[in-house]
Design an enzyme around this catalytic site. Sequence first.
Site, PDB file in Angstrom:
ATOM      1  CG  ASP A 107      -3.766  -7.521  -5.310  1.00  0.00           C
ATOM      2  OD1 ASP A 107      -4.168  -7.463  -4.134  1.00  0.00           O
ATOM      3  OD2 ASP A 107      -4.530  -7.595  -6.297  1.00  0.00           O
ATOM      4  CE  LYS A 137      -7.636  -0.235   9.879  1.00  0.00           C
ATOM      5  NZ  LYS A 137      -6.405  -0.635   9.160  1.00  0.00           N
ATOM      6  N   GLY A 157       0.849  -1.199   0.000  1.00  0.00           N
ATOM      7  CA  GLY A 157       0.000   0.000   0.000  1.00  0.00           C
ATOM      8  C   GLY A 157       0.876   1.237   0.000  1.00  0.00           C
ATOM      9  N   GLY A 158       2.011   1.130  -0.695  1.00  0.00           N
ATOM     10  CA  GLY A 158       3.071   2.140  -0.606  1.00  0.00           C
ATOM     11  C   GLY A 158       2.762   3.477  -1.256  1.00  0.00           C
ATOM     12  CB  ILE A 164      -2.614  -2.211  -6.565  1.00  0.00           C
ATOM     13  CG1 ILE A 164      -3.159  -0.860  -6.069  1.00  0.00           C
ATOM     14  CG2 ILE A 164      -2.698  -3.264  -5.463  1.00  0.00           C
ATOM     15  CD1 ILE A 164      -4.639  -0.845  -5.803  1.00  0.00           C
ATOM     16  CE1 TYR A 187     -10.192   1.777   8.057  1.00  0.00           C
ATOM     17  CE2 TYR A 187     -10.946   2.903  10.031  1.00  0.00           C
ATOM     18  CZ  TYR A 187      -9.951   2.632   9.102  1.00  0.00           C
ATOM     19  OH  TYR A 187      -8.724   3.241   9.222  1.00  0.00           O
TER      20      TYR A 187
HETATM   21  C1  AKB Z   1     -10.800   7.216   8.674  1.00  0.00           C
HETATM   22  O1  AKB Z   1     -11.354   8.290   8.933  1.00  0.00           O
HETATM   23  O2  AKB Z   1     -11.388   6.261   8.148  1.00  0.00           O
HETATM   24  C2  AKB Z   1      -9.353   7.063   9.055  1.00  0.00           C
HETATM   25  C3  AKB Z   1      -9.183   6.529  10.439  1.00  0.00           C
HETATM   26  C4  AKB Z   1      -9.413   7.406  11.592  1.00  0.00           C
HETATM   27  O3  AKB Z   1      -8.882   5.398  10.615  1.00  0.00           O
HETATM   28  N1  AKB Z   1      -8.670   8.302   8.903  1.00  0.00           N
END
Ligand code: AKB
Length: 325
Positions: free
Chosen positions: A54, A147, A8-9, A35, A143
């Site tokens: 990838d 995480k 993801g560079g 990618i 998300y």
């Molecule tokens: C986002 O807003 O999705 C990111 C984060 C805080 O992980 N910047």
Amino acid sequence: MKNILVIGGTGQIGSELIMKLRGIYGNENVVCGYIPAAPPKGILLESGPAEVVDITNPQQIADVVKKYNIDTIYNLAALLSAVAEAKPQLAWHIGVGGLFNTLEVAREHGCAVFTPSSIGSFGPTTPHVKTPQDTIQRPATIYGVTKVSGELLSDYYARRFGVDTRSVRFPGLISYTTPPGGGTTDYAVDIYYSAVKGEKFKCPLKPGTFMDMMYMPDALRAAIEIMEADPTRLVHRNSFNIASMSFDPEIIYNKIREYVPGFEMEYELDPLRQKIADSWPDSLDDSCARNEWDWKPEFDLDAMTQDMLVNLRKKLLVEAEMVEA
Ligand code: AKB
């Protein structure tokens, strides 16, 4: 760290982290993994090696790790929070499937792995003010689900297979180099662009929406210092709360107005981003990072604002001159 691969560079963090790592560990020893849809350009391309990696393709990761004798992988491939809500399957595929691929390659080849977590790993039932290191993590977004899964999977690989996994929970990151894409905290970058361009800023979050934020130089230092930390001092691994400032839209707007007096802002709320932001902490307690590896931020809101405005003005001037030439 001797030979480093950044997956993801070419993203917001990767593009700056690579240049900083190259400055410390040598240009040839830091590989930019990208990618094809987002190839490296300019100084990022010219200053060191770059390879297609990838993260959903384990063979590609393994081939580059073998070719460059990689000992440390920075895994920065992820969809940010708002985009992830639109593409939850892809967010899981990259965030968790990609991490699994990376950890498997690391297990086989003896690499250390850094995979950032986020303030997004917390949720509505988390204590919102001075959120502790170890607390409830029941995120309401895909998300956040990726995480928390990433934190658990990384800790599991450390315990079960001895893979040296370490990471931090990044706040919203602010920088003038590569813009973020699709995050909930992006407004805190966009507001500086509007101020420098002389445009009225349309703020997507309502007043009183507090979130932790950090200037990119501090975030890059954190990503390097945690990987260089003495492992015998680490009680935690994945992932450390880190913090430097917490503000709401009014506070950052008023800070910018100290340096750009005519700057204007109005509210045009984005319901998705507002809902996500409301579920995240207002501020984090980063005392474990301070105690276990001496974490300390250097930039507060005032120092960041001055630096952002100076550098963004220079950057936009250069870009305008290039268009004219
Ligand atoms: C986002 O807003 O999705 C990111 C984060 C805080 O992980 N910047």
